[in-house]
Design an enzyme around this catalytic site. Structure first.
Site, PDB file in Angstrom:
ATOM      1  N   HIS A 729       0.848  -1.191   0.000  1.00 18.25           N
ATOM      2  CA  HIS A 729       0.000   0.000   0.000  1.00 18.25           C
ATOM      3  C   HIS A 729       0.884   1.243   0.000  1.00 18.25           C
ATOM      4  O   HIS A 729       0.749   2.103  -0.858  1.00 18.25           O
ATOM      5  CB  HIS A 729      -0.903  -0.054   1.234  1.00 18.25           C
ATOM      6  CG  HIS A 729      -1.992   0.965   1.247  1.00 18.25           C
ATOM      7  ND1 HIS A 729      -2.578   1.444   0.102  1.00 18.25           N
ATOM      8  CD2 HIS A 729      -2.622   1.592   2.282  1.00 18.25           C
ATOM      9  CE1 HIS A 729      -3.513   2.316   0.426  1.00 18.25           C
ATOM     10  NE2 HIS A 729      -3.562   2.431   1.736  1.00 18.25           N
ATOM     11  N   ASP A1557     -65.142  13.269 -18.436  1.00 15.95           N
ATOM     12  CA  ASP A1557     -64.705  12.832 -19.759  1.00 15.95           C
ATOM     13  C   ASP A1557     -65.890  12.360 -20.595  1.00 15.95           C
ATOM     14  O   ASP A1557     -65.984  12.662 -21.790  1.00 15.95           O
ATOM     15  CB  ASP A1557     -63.666  11.710 -19.626  1.00 15.95           C
ATOM     16  CG  ASP A1557     -62.351  12.086 -20.279  1.00 15.95           C
ATOM     17  OD1 ASP A1557     -62.346  12.221 -21.504  1.00 15.95           O
ATOM     18  OD2 ASP A1557     -61.351  12.268 -19.566  1.00 15.95           O
TER      19      ASP A1557
END
Length: 1792
Positions: A729, A1557
């Protein structure tokens, strides 16, 4: 645990036999003796167990693997049953062999238990594996001559062999043995610690058994008795004789008693003795152990023993160590009891065992006794010596079973399954600091030991203002340094189908991730679906990303359409999946600094688990946010000095941040090898853990790191000392570096006395962060690339992190501690090794003389770049193998629309060809975007080939060869001779075969060639055959089977041989038209056989006629030549066979309908039907003229063929394609399959190169398959990107100044004085209004805000009751119900005593700017927000606004509302009074319409017919919306009788939308059904209305009548207005006034009304207009499309300035003027036509906005571009390219 009873043996065995030379053990003259001792083989136990585990991964050792798994499960089960005090002593283990490496455990209190269990496990694993591995020795242990013997715990192992009838039974019985050994060890431990307390240090303590050589048992016992009497020793603590032999006595007892005995006893004090390594406790002690102890170990009621007892029983005798007699048990549990009792209570007398074996051998009358051992030991040697006694009639010898374990694997057999596979890395790419734009440049940085840190570049942030080393200024970084990618904004957006706007708003690290993914895939030779492991649904993406800098800082300054999709992490790997069409998983992983390597681990797991077959994995990090620099500085993470990480330096003070993007491609090793990939490295194991015991969350922990390393080494079955390199690392922090080096030396470089590195085993360590800094989420991937490059280069680059002296915290004995490559990262680690070395055998070498090299690109710029890169590569590598290069560029590359292909046999020729193409690249035309050109197969007739052929394709191609052999078998099965001698080179070229062989060979070659072309993915759409070739054409078209084709051709040939004379007639080819031949023949006789071309004629006749005619014609200047055929076809010579041929075809052949069009030279037409080709046709085709010219011309006239098609000649030599070129001078391409006198592969290579460049998709993998073992993937240059800079610059210093409480305090004060702060939340809820989120009321002012979820059942049903284009659409009647609900709620809240209802309220000025379409995915919400407010309710007006809401509840109220309206409060009585004057007019029109219907002028439609027409034209209503019972329609005027339907679904409504509608959607019906409107090409939708009032409530079952007349407006003929009147009886009770409809081209229907969550983004789509609203909920349509409610269309969006795009410096040349036939020219023609302007008006500097191209027209043009030119763009095309020049340049660059 060990009960050893003799001195450890160090002498070699006397007689050995290796497994490879073992004779068959089934021989009855030989006896097998299995000896299972009480000591481990003398091999290193770690190595032995590691090897056994490694072998268990092999696919041949499934039983070994099963045994290890079963034994592990058994021990785990026993551990769970232990008391906590013992259970905590045993660590977690992956397999039982994992416990070998736990030295503390094996040397601790339970050491004897663990070793006893491991002894049985090692013995049985070795035994099982031996028989699985052996090819000579088989498992035959149940013959009468076999027997078993053992000592100590090894005696338990004999049970598994004794009771197992087959080897397959041993994993289960062996696991039970291991279980018993574990229980025995635990019991002995528990009993023995009572006799003597364990040592205080927890160590193994002293021995419980001593061997006394040369002692006499009686004397020993007397002395022991005297000692016990003198000491008054308790019975349980007495020392006793545990074993006897001829030469020694073994005494056992508590260690302190033994020591005391040898101190005080005169008899023992002076005697020699040897303490045995028996530390687990006491055995063979009858005075200690009882029957209850035995029962506690052998629980006969346990399920495992019950199962074994039910199906197995002892079969092979086992000799008891006490008396040498076989155990008499009849059950498995009984046998276990006998042996456990023996071990606990009986004395060992090995001589009795030897005598028992000898007696057994005598009884079975054998000549040889073979003792199977696990290495040598004294008891085994004593046994063999006894068997070899001269007095015995047989001989004994040993056979060691262990050598198979340690032998090298002879040949790779592959892993047992995916979980045991190694992971191969087959491709990699990167963008790293220091200009490392590829892995080559990255290696230069490493190899030269460069440190590439620098100051933060200006394109990130102003380092002068954002850095303060003193730390005094708020939010500044303490360091100005980092390691950065050069120009991270460079990107080829069009290549990845991204608009410039989307590219700018997409995080550069995500862009570079997809770029490196492409490059890595390219280097890996990836081609989608080429092999099983490259299937698209088996590929996943895995990327580590730990920050969102670009989204948080850069694009957050101006949030746009792609802010989320371009900036959120999950979209990075998701975008890669989307672009490449991978449907495997996509993961974005954040584990901070280990993200890049944790991602590799997750990808490995996906491959090991079988979830994917290929993984694209890596990490990404691009730093633009100064906050992270500041935060890490304040947390003391970062170094302040000018350097990359000072890894392992004494002055290391933190890390240096770094950019980076890296990608690797991973597969399971066996898949990579099968795919012929380059294997860069192999991952053996991977793991991740967390430093839970660290002192802080950011601090590492050496112990946890070491644990992880040991775990993965165990998984990989690798000895730590075999590891030669560790990539660490190495962040450059004092604590981190010291902890990490400690974990490394503990594991890889121990200093123990038994295990340490030899001088020849040096360990090297390194850390790439010293070169390129700490890339955080990409750090692990960067280090992985480094190690892969080290493997490639076989070099360890220098470490440059130590600037001064080494870290003083490191161990001081590194020199004394003197890595298979190991790669180790923080708390994620993987183990790597080099890939397998592959060599090419001579038998595998590619013998093809010519090869195809292909180059392609998506743009001209990239095509030139790719050509240049390849030329430079060839100049640098002049000795490159064309074999490998051709394979790499064809089979292992994706091919784009700009294509070049060269067939070549030498590198210099290739370079010349590539340079020539480079010069003409600017004029190169791409293949059509409409798809590959269609292909015609034309089949050659006779006379074109050599009489005998030597086909290389028959020799080399398995496909062609197998087809030929199959067809040859059909020939022979029908009684015809073999055709193979005519094609395999058996005869010289001029050898004449019988006509039957010649004709059959020709047709079979053509049939096999078709199969070969089809294996390459090339299939015809039309076929035509010339003469004999027509038989092959009929087969390919599906008319004739292969068998029938061969039957007809063979029978016809035999008829010719039988009835016609060879050589009596000839065929003469003349290079002239028939008219010219006739005029120059001077009356000489001939028959016309073939009309092949305008000037190609073939004549037939007798030999004398043809010779005379040829002489005449040649004198006239015509070229003539005689065809090399046995008969004159299509002439009178064939007359004798015609009747028989027709009869044969009639009775022996089955004709099928054609699957493909057949161009018929006989009929000069194209055949499509099933009746034309019949027996008569076959007869006529033999006799009549082949009119090839007329046939092709007819096909051309019918458009069956055209100039764009590719013609491929199927036959031994190209003849017909020449005819085609003479007939069709502009034909696209004609190519041959074979050419006479030319190597087949050369011809095919040239033809394939041509058709590939023309756009025909070729399966190059199949083309190379016969030679793939000899082909290698070359690492040639990657794609040359047409890069431009896309970058949103962070401006100013707001990242510094935002850290104050100004906005927080302002928000608090505003909230404190707001009436909303204390307002209660209402319980108001209806089917359409779901939640009140805010409300405030003050005097006569008030405001209410509600939210609703369209996915709630009632709302969703209401929307889906109104379907358009297959989607549920929110009708305006839904908006009306919401408006009335809120209007009444607001009024009631402000005026509680008001008696008004909805009949007193008018909804006015409803404007629908965006239609709401219900999404398909119902599992997530689809939210809208509606607000109503009034400043003074007494004014009678309230205002409503509808807005979209994100799925997480964030309102988009700051954007333009999608719907607006007003509520006007009035009285129903006033409304009714105002409508009275209009009543007689409306009724008069209704009566007139009714009369017109009675007269047959108007249309009267029933309920079902009306709604059927409505659904067909536009809207499909649910049943409860279908209120119109009948309709009378005339032009744009209509009335309807209406009956409202009850709400059977129980919704809560104010005015049900289906009522509204039903009475109002008559207007929409008129506009979409009336014949006065062009409804075929258009549809009409309403953007709203002027006013809606209902003065009477609509009720369920109510009967009403509606009337409307629509009229076009004067301002815009596409807009219509009308008033809908609703009558109840003779009274008007409602009016929808000013209902508006607008007409749109039907081509836009799909664009407007498709759910947002299933819309497919166009592959080349442009981004939306700058500033345009983005919503997942709304469809960008001009209006809500409810037919019952109208709205004005939105105004055109003004064209914005184009996104600034910086070109590369070399890309500055002006684009060429569009050719008249270019895509750009065609597109501009389309624009001119649609805008109704002259083409001359489209000058370069003209903007489209000035020409009237508005948003609607943009949508229409975009759709037509897609339909007519195959160019897919979005409706914002003219916003992205606002001028004619902008559009033309873009089209020329990417579509020309």
């Amino acid at each position: 645990m060990d009960w050893t009873t003799e001195t450890p043996n160090t002498e070699p065995s006397l007689v050995t036999a290796t497994p490879s030379t073992t004779e068959s053990l089934v021989d009855p003259a030989k006896m097998k003796v299995g000896y299972f001792g009480n000591e481990f083989p003398h091999d290193d136990l770690h190595d032995l167990s590691r090897r056994l585990y490694n072998w268990s991964k092999d696919r041949q050792h499934t039983l070994l693997a099963t045994f290890i798994n079963e034994a592990t499960a058994a021990v785990r089960q026993e551990v769970r049953l232990l008391p906590a005090t013992l259970r905590t002593l045993i660590p977690p283990f992956e397999t039982i062999f994992s416990l070998v490496s736990h030295a503390d455990l094996r040397h601790g209190p339970l050491g004897g238990c663990i070793d006893g269990m491991l002894l049985c496990a090692v013995q049985l694993a070795t035994f099982i594996g031996y028989y699985e591995d052996s090819t000579e020795d088989t498992f035959h242990w149940h013959n009468a001559d076999a027997c078993l013997a053992g000592l100590g715990t090894g005696l338990l192992s004999t049970v598994a062999v004794s009771v197992s009838p087959t080897l397959a039974d041993m994993p289960v019985t062996g696991a039970e043995v291991v279980r018993m050994a574990f229980r025995l060890g635990i019991l002995v431990h528990e009993v023995s610690r009572i006799l003597q307390a364990p040592t205080s240090d927890g160590g193994p303590g002293d021995s419980w058994a001593y061997v006394v050589p040369d002692a006499v048992a009686d004397d020993v016992q007397s002395e022991l008795d005297a000692f016990h009497d003198a000491k008054k020793t308790p019975e349980s603590s007495k020392v006793f004789i545990s074993a006897l032999s001829r030469t020694s006595v073994t005494i056992s007892g508590p260690p302190t008693r033994l020591k005391d005995l040898f101190l005080v006893s005169d008899y023992f004090r002076d005697r020699r003795f040897v303490p045995l390594p028996v530390y687990g406790g006491l055995c063979h002690a009858s005075h200690v152990y009882t029957k209850e102890h035995v029962d506690s170990i052998v629980n006969t009621e346990s399920s495992s023993l019950v199962s074994l007892d039910s199906r197995l029983a002892p079969r092979v005798p086992i000799f008891a160590t006490s008396n040498g007699k076989p155990y008499s048990a009849k059950t498995v549990s009984g046998l276990f009891r006998n042996i456990v009792e023996e071990l606990l209570t009986q004395r060992i007398e090995w001589d009795n065992v030897i005598e028992g074996v000898i007696q057994h051998a005598k009884c079975t009358a054998v000549s040889e006794a073979l003792v199977l051992t696990f290495r040598t030991s004294l008891p085994a040697r004593d046994l063999v010596e006894a068997l070899n006694s001269e007095s015995l009639p047989f001989k004994g010898r040993t056979q060691d079973l262990v050598p198979w374990v340690t032998k090298p694997q002879a040949e790779p057999r592959g892993p047992r399954g995916a979980q045991q596979a190694k992971i191969a890395i087959v491709g990699m790419s990167c963008r790293l600091p220091g200009g490392a734009d590829d892995t080559g440049k990255f290696w230069e940085i490493l190899n030269q030991g460069l440190d590439v840190h620098k100051k933060v570049p200006a394109d990130r942030f102003d380092v002068e203002t954002h850095c303060d080393p003193s730390g005094e200024r708020l939010n500044t970084s303490l360091t100005p340094y980092g390691c950065f990618i050069d120009e991270p904004g460079l990107f080829d957006a069009p290549f990845f189908n991204m608009s410039p706007r989307e590219a700018v708003q997409t995080d550069p690290m995500q862009r570079l991730a997809i770029v490196t993914a492409y490059e890595a895939l390219e280097r890996a030779g990836y081609v989608a679906n080429r092999t099983a492991s490259t299937k698209l649904h088996r590929i996943g993406t895995f990327y580590g990303q730990a920050s969102d800098d670009y989204r948080e800082v850069n694009t957050a300054q101006e949030i746009g359409t792609y802010f989320i999709t371009g900036g959120c992490r999950a979209f990075g790997p998701g975008r890669i999946n989307y672009f490449f069409k991978f449907s495997g998983p996509s993961y974005s992983i954040d584990t901070a600094c280990s993200s890049g390597l944790a991602t590799i681990h997750v990808a490995c797991n996906s491959l090991w688990n079988g979830d994917t077959d290929m993984a694209v994995a890596g990490g990404m990090n691009v730093l633009t946010n100064s906050d992270a620099f500041a935060g890490l500085s304040k947390g003391h993470f970062l170094s302040k000095t000018p350097n990359a990480c000072k890894t392992w330096d004494c002055e290391a003070d933190g890390y240096c941040r770094a950019d980076g993007v890296a990608t690797v491609i991973m597969k399971r090793l066996e898949d990579a090898e099968a795919d012929n990939d380059n294997i860069l490295g192999v991952i053996l194991a991977a793991g991740t853990n967390h430093s839970a015991n660290a002192v802080s969350i950011t601090h590492p922990h050496a112990g946890h790191q070491a644990d992880l390393t040991r775990e993965i080494l165990s998984k990989a079955a690798i000895d730590p000392l075999d590891v030669s390199y560790v990539e660490m690392h190495g962040t450059g922090t004092q604590a981190g570096d010291a902890q990490e080096i400690q974990s490394v030396v503990d594991v890889f470089a121990p200093l123990s006395s038994t295990k340490r590195r030899a001088t020849k085993q040096p360990l090297y360590i390194g850390a790439v962060k010293a070169n390129v800094g700490h890339g955080e989420a990409v750090a692990g991937s960067t280090a992985l690339l480094k190690v892969l490059l080290m493997l490639q280069k076989k070099t360890i680059p220098p470490h440059v992190g130590i600037k001064n002296a080494i870290n003083p915290g490191f161990p001081k004995d590194l020199d004394k501690r003197n890595l298979h490559i190991a790669y180790h990262r923080g708390n994620t680690s993987i183990v790597l090794e080099e890939g397998p070395v592959r060599s090419i055998q001579d038998s595998d070498k590619d013998t093809r003389p010519m090869h195809v090299v292909a180059v392609s690109a998506k743009s001209k710029v990239s095509l030139k770049g790719n050509l240049q890169r390849l030329i430079h590569y060839l100049e640098a590598n002049p000795d490159v193998s064309l074999t490998h290069l051709g394979y790499t560029t064809t089979a292992r590359r994706h091919h784009h629309n700009h294509r070049i292909a060269v067939s070549t046999s030498a590198v210099p020729h290739l370079v010349r060809q590539l340079n020539s193409h480079l010069q003409s690249a600017d004029t190169h035309k791409p293949i059509p975007s409409t798809g590959a050109p269609p292909v015609v197969f034309v089949f050659t007739g006779q006379g074109a080939a050599h009489r005998s052929m030597n086909l290389e394709l028959f020799r080399d191609s398995p496909c062609f060869r197998s087809q030929m052999l199959y067809l040859d078998s059909l020939c022979q099965s029908q009684g015809f001779p073999s055709i193979i001698p005519a094609v395999d080179g058996s005869y010289p070229q001029d050898h004449t075969h019988p006509p039957t062989v010649t004709q059959l060979a020709l047709v079979c070659i053509e049939l096999a060639l078709v199969a070969y072309w089809e294996s390459l993915g090339v299939r015809p759409e039309v076929v035509v055959g010339h003469s004999l070739g027509e038989y092959a054409a009929l087969h390919v078209a599906g008319v004739l089977s292969a068998a029938d084709t061969i039957y007809l051709v063979g029978q016809r040939a035999r008829m010719l041989e039988r009835k016609c004379q060879i050589g009596s007639h000839k065929m003469l080819a003349v290079r002239a038209a028939l008219d010219e031949v006739q005029s120059k023949a001077n009356g000489k006789p001939f028959e016309v056989a073939c009309l092949n071309g305008p000037k190609d004629t073939v004549l037939s006749g007798t030999v004398s006629e043809m010779e005379a005619l040829a002489e005449e014609l040649e004198q006239s200047g015509l070229k003539c030549y005689h065809l090399d055929v046995a008969f004159a076809f299509h002439s009178a010579q064939t007359d004798p066979i015609l009747q028989e041929l027709e009869e044969t075809a009639q009775t022996g052949v089955l004709f099928q309908p054609p699957r493909l069009p057949i161009i018929s030279p006989l009929l000069a037409k194209v055949i499509f039907d099933e009746k034309t080709v019949n027996a008569k046709y076959i007869c006529r085709a033999t006799r009549e003229t082949v009119n090839f010219v007329a046939a092709v011309e007819k096909a051309l006239a019918m458009s069956t063929v055209d100039e764009t098609m590719v013609w491929i000649e199927i036959g031994p030599h190209p003849v017909c394609v020449g005819f085609v070129r003479s007939i069709m001078s502009t034909v696209n391409m004609t190519v041959p399959s074979f050419r006479r006198g030319e190597n087949n592969w050369q011809t095919l290579s040239q033809s394939l190169a041509a058709v590939h460049a023309a756009g025909v998709e070729v399966d190059w993998n199949e083309f190379h398959r016969p030679f793939e073992h000899g082909l290698r993937l070359l690492d040639i240059p990657t794609y040359a990107w047409n890069n431009k800079t896309y970058w949103h610059q962070y401006n100013g210093d707001w990242a510094l100044t935002k850290g104050n409480n100004f906005y927080d305090s302002k928000k608090k004060s505003a909230a404190a004085g707001s009436p909303l702060a204390a307002a209660p939340v209402s319980s108001l809820r209806t089917s359409l209004v779901h939640r009140v989120i805010e409300e405030s009321f003050s005097g006569t002012a008030g405001k209410v805000i509600v939210q609703s979820d369209m996915m709630q059942a009632d709302f969703l049903a209401a929307a889906w009751g109104h379907q358009m284009n297959g989607a549920g659409v929110v009708t305006s009647s839904i908006h009306a119900d919401i408006a009335w609900t809120l209007g009444k709620y607001l009024l009631d809240s402000l005026k509680p005593n008001s008696r008004k209802s909805v009949v007193d309220m008018e909804i006015s000025n409803l404007v629908v700017r965006e239609g709401l379409v219900a999404q398909k995915n119902r599992s997530v919400p689809q939210l809208i927000q509606v607000s109503i407010s009034t400043a003074d309710v007494d004014s009678g007006v309230a205002y409503l606004e509808w807005h979209n809401v994100t799925n997480d509840g964030v309102s988009l109220a700051d954007q333009e509302p999608i719907v607006t309206a007003q509520i006007r409060y009035g009285t129903a009585g006033d409304y009714l009074s105002s409508w009275v004057p209009a009543l007689h007019l409306v009724q008069g029109r209704i009566e007139a319409l009714s009369q017109l219907a009675d007269d047959g002028i108007a249309n009267r439609l029933s309920n079902s017919m009306a709604y059927l027409l409505f659904a067909d034209r536009l809207v499909d209503y649910a049943d409860r919306y279908r209120g119109m019972q009948s309709v009378v329609l005339h032009g744009l005027e209509a009335f309807a009788d209406v009956k409202t339907k009850p709400d059977d679904e129980g919704g809560v409504w104010t005015v049900p939308p289906f009522f509204i509608d039903s009475v109002c959607h008559l207007a929409g019906f008129v506009m979409n059904v009336s014949d006065a409107i062009d409804t075929k090409n258009n549809f009409c939708v309403t953007p709203g209305w002027g006013s809606l009032r209902m003065a009477r409530p609509l009720v369920a079952g109510g009967r009403y009548r509606s009337y409307v007349k629509m009229i076009p407006t004067a301002e815009d003929p596409t807009v219509y207005l009308g008033d809908v009147y609703v009558l109840e009886g003779d009274e008007i009770i409602g009016v929808m006034q000013g209902m508006k409809f607008r007409r749109y081209p039907r081509v836009l229907l799909n664009r407007f009304f498709t759910p947002a969550d299933i819309k497919n983004p166009a592959s080349g789509s442009m981004s939306c207009a700058k500033g345009a609203r983005s919503s997942a909920q709304s469809t960008k349509s001009p209006a809500n499309v409810a037919e019952s409610v109208p709205t004005p269309a939105p105004a055109p969006v003004p064209a914005p300035e184009p996104v600034p795009v910086q070109r590369n410096k070399q890309d500055t040349a002006a684009p060429p003027v569009a050719a008249s036939d270019s895509t750009a020219a065609k597109a501009l023609d389309l624009v001119a036509a649609e805008a109704a302007i002259e083409l001359s008006d489209l000058q370069d500097d003209v903007s489209f906005a000035s020409l009237g191209v508005d948003s609607l027209m943009s949508l229409v043009i975009a759709e037509k571009l897609r339909q007519q030119l195959g160019i897919t763009v979005s409706g914002s095309l003219f916003l992205e390219y606002p001028t004619v020049r902008d559009l033309r340049v873009w089209l020329d660059e990417y579509y020309s």
